[in-house]
Design an enzyme around this catalytic site. Structure first.
Site, PDB file in Angstrom:
ATOM      1  N   HIS A  60       0.840  -1.201   0.000  1.00 19.21           N
ATOM      2  CA  HIS A  60       0.000   0.000   0.000  1.00 19.21           C
ATOM      3  C   HIS A  60       0.874   1.250   0.000  1.00 19.21           C
ATOM      4  CE1 HIS A  60      -3.582   2.446   1.044  1.00 19.21           C
ATOM      5  NE2 HIS A  60      -2.686   3.198   1.679  1.00 19.21           N
ATOM      6  N   GLU A  61       1.821   1.299   0.922  1.00 19.78           N
ATOM      7  CA  GLU A  61       2.695   2.472   1.004  1.00 19.78           C
ATOM      8  C   GLU A  61       3.635   2.553  -0.194  1.00 19.78           C
ATOM      9  OE1 GLU A  61       1.957   4.654   3.061  1.00 19.78           O
ATOM     10  OE2 GLU A  61       0.617   3.415   4.280  1.00 19.78           O
TER      11      GLU A  61
END
Length: 387
Positions: free
Chosen positions: A34-35
């Site tokens: 996600h990051e």
């Protein structure tokens, strides 16, 4: 201190680790990608990234890359963040005092000074990375293990069930439900499980002829193999286990990607259906789980093998990606909402309006976490009582 107490304590300790380690493994994969989505698109857009952190709080270990980004693992492993140049905190709230004193060169690499399109692309990249990760995991599982399925053929019918009321007969082969093709018994289960109380038009083949039956799945509590209770729609039929109805197909890479996309979409569709059901009263909110439930499920699934754990990682990745798109300030969807308003107005919301929005978003997220954790505790307590 007795030896029996020590041995019991050790057993409990190993039992806890059996939940914690799979949970952290799954969560770290999902959070990292996600990051990474935010990070990669930010770099493409020329934004300076100050920090890439897995976890929150005090840094445990880390390093600086050649672009001066600090990559680190922090003490509280329940999430992560990417901090951009010009951010005041991990939620990408602008540092107003720093913004006023920036040079032109600093403005060019500051996140907040990018145009709406670039900021939106950076924000949406996180959830998109979660969806792509899920597709990749599902596709990999299909390529490695193939596709196992059972024909949607009826074997037995429970007395008094929705299937009996609809006129099902042993040997019926389900071809489609509400016009949606059914290729396997699991396809049928997926549709029926999310359709409790709804009238389904089911096309079946019986004795070489096709006919349409009308059935209304009943909402029932069903236990899975780990003892977890789920409320789903059921018809009251069992599958055929005849050798002719059992299939195992190898899956080529291109088809695996398609199947991975279908699996990902199913999780999205099921999640949105559940949330809609909660608001309409069709679903119970006590099915909503938090970190404790996720940890418990991770440990249970890990006992079934690594493929099952990776399947859970894919499901969790979709869920986190979807959750982050909700238009709640503090989440990615909240940022996108602010950017949409900015694009319509031609200028961003005032500093005070954004601050109030983030406070409301924080309150919503905290209340949701408290509610989910309460559900987790009640769920575990009910399992202990039942056992």
């Amino acid at each position: 201190m007795s030896f029996s107490f020590l041995s019991n304590f050790g057993a409990v300790g190993w039992g806890v680790l059996g939940y914690v380690i799979p949970f952290l493994f799954v969560l770290t994969i999902v959070v990292f990608f996600h990051e990474l989505g935010h990070f990669v698109v930010a770099r493409w857009c020329g934004v300076k990234v100050l920090t890439f952190s897995i976890g929150f709080g005090r840094e445990l270990l880390g390093f600086n890359d050649r672009h001066a980004t600090r990559w680190k693992i922090s003490a509280i492993p329940l999430g992560g963040y990417v901090k951009f140049f010009g951010d005041d905190n991990a939620a990408s709230v602008p540092d107003q005092s720093a913004l006023s004193s920036m040079t032109e060169a600093e403005r060019q690499v500051s996140f907040v000074h990018q145009n709406v399109a670039k900021r939106s692309a950076i924000v949406v990249a996180g959830p998109l990375a979660n969806f792509l990760l899920a597709v990749a995991i599902f596709a990999s599982l299909f390529m490695i293990y193939g596709k196992q399925s059972t024909a949607a053929r009826v074997d037995t019918i429970q007395a008094g069930s929705a299937a009996e009321a609809a006129g099902f007969k042993p040997g019926d082969l389900v071809l489609a439900i509400n016009g949606r093709p059914v290729e396997s018994f699991s396809d049928m289960q997926r549709i029926v499980s999310t359709s409790a109380g709804e009238t389904l038009s089911i096309l079946v083949e019986r004795g070489g002829e096709q006919l349409t039956l009308k059935a209304v799945p009943a909402l029932k509590e069903v236990k899975d193999s780990f003892g977890n209770v789920h409320r789903i729609g059921v018809l009251g039929i069992s599958r055929s286990l005849a050798s002719d109805d059992l299939k195992h197909q190898p899956v080529a890479p291109l088809k695996a990607l398609g199947l991975g996309g279908q699996e990902t979409w199913f999780v999205i569709e099921r999640t949105l259906s559940y949330i809609g059901g909660v608001f309409s009263g069709r679903e119970a909110a006590d099915q909503l789980g938090g970190p404790i439930r996720i940890a418990q499920v991770s440990g249970q699934v890990a006992s079934a093998g690594f493929p099952a754990l990776m399947h859970l990682a894919a499901v969790l990745s979709v869920s986190i990606g979807l959750l982050n798109l909700f238009p709640v300030p503090l989440l990615d969807g909240g940022h996108l909402l602010f950017y949409a308003i900015e694009a319509i107005r031609g200028r961003p919301l005032s500093e005070r309006a954004q601050e109030m929005g983030f406070r409301i978003g924080l309150a919503i997220v905290v209340m949701l976490m408290i509610f989910a954790t309460f559900n987790d505790i009640v769920h575990i307590a009910s399992q202990w009582t039942a056992s």
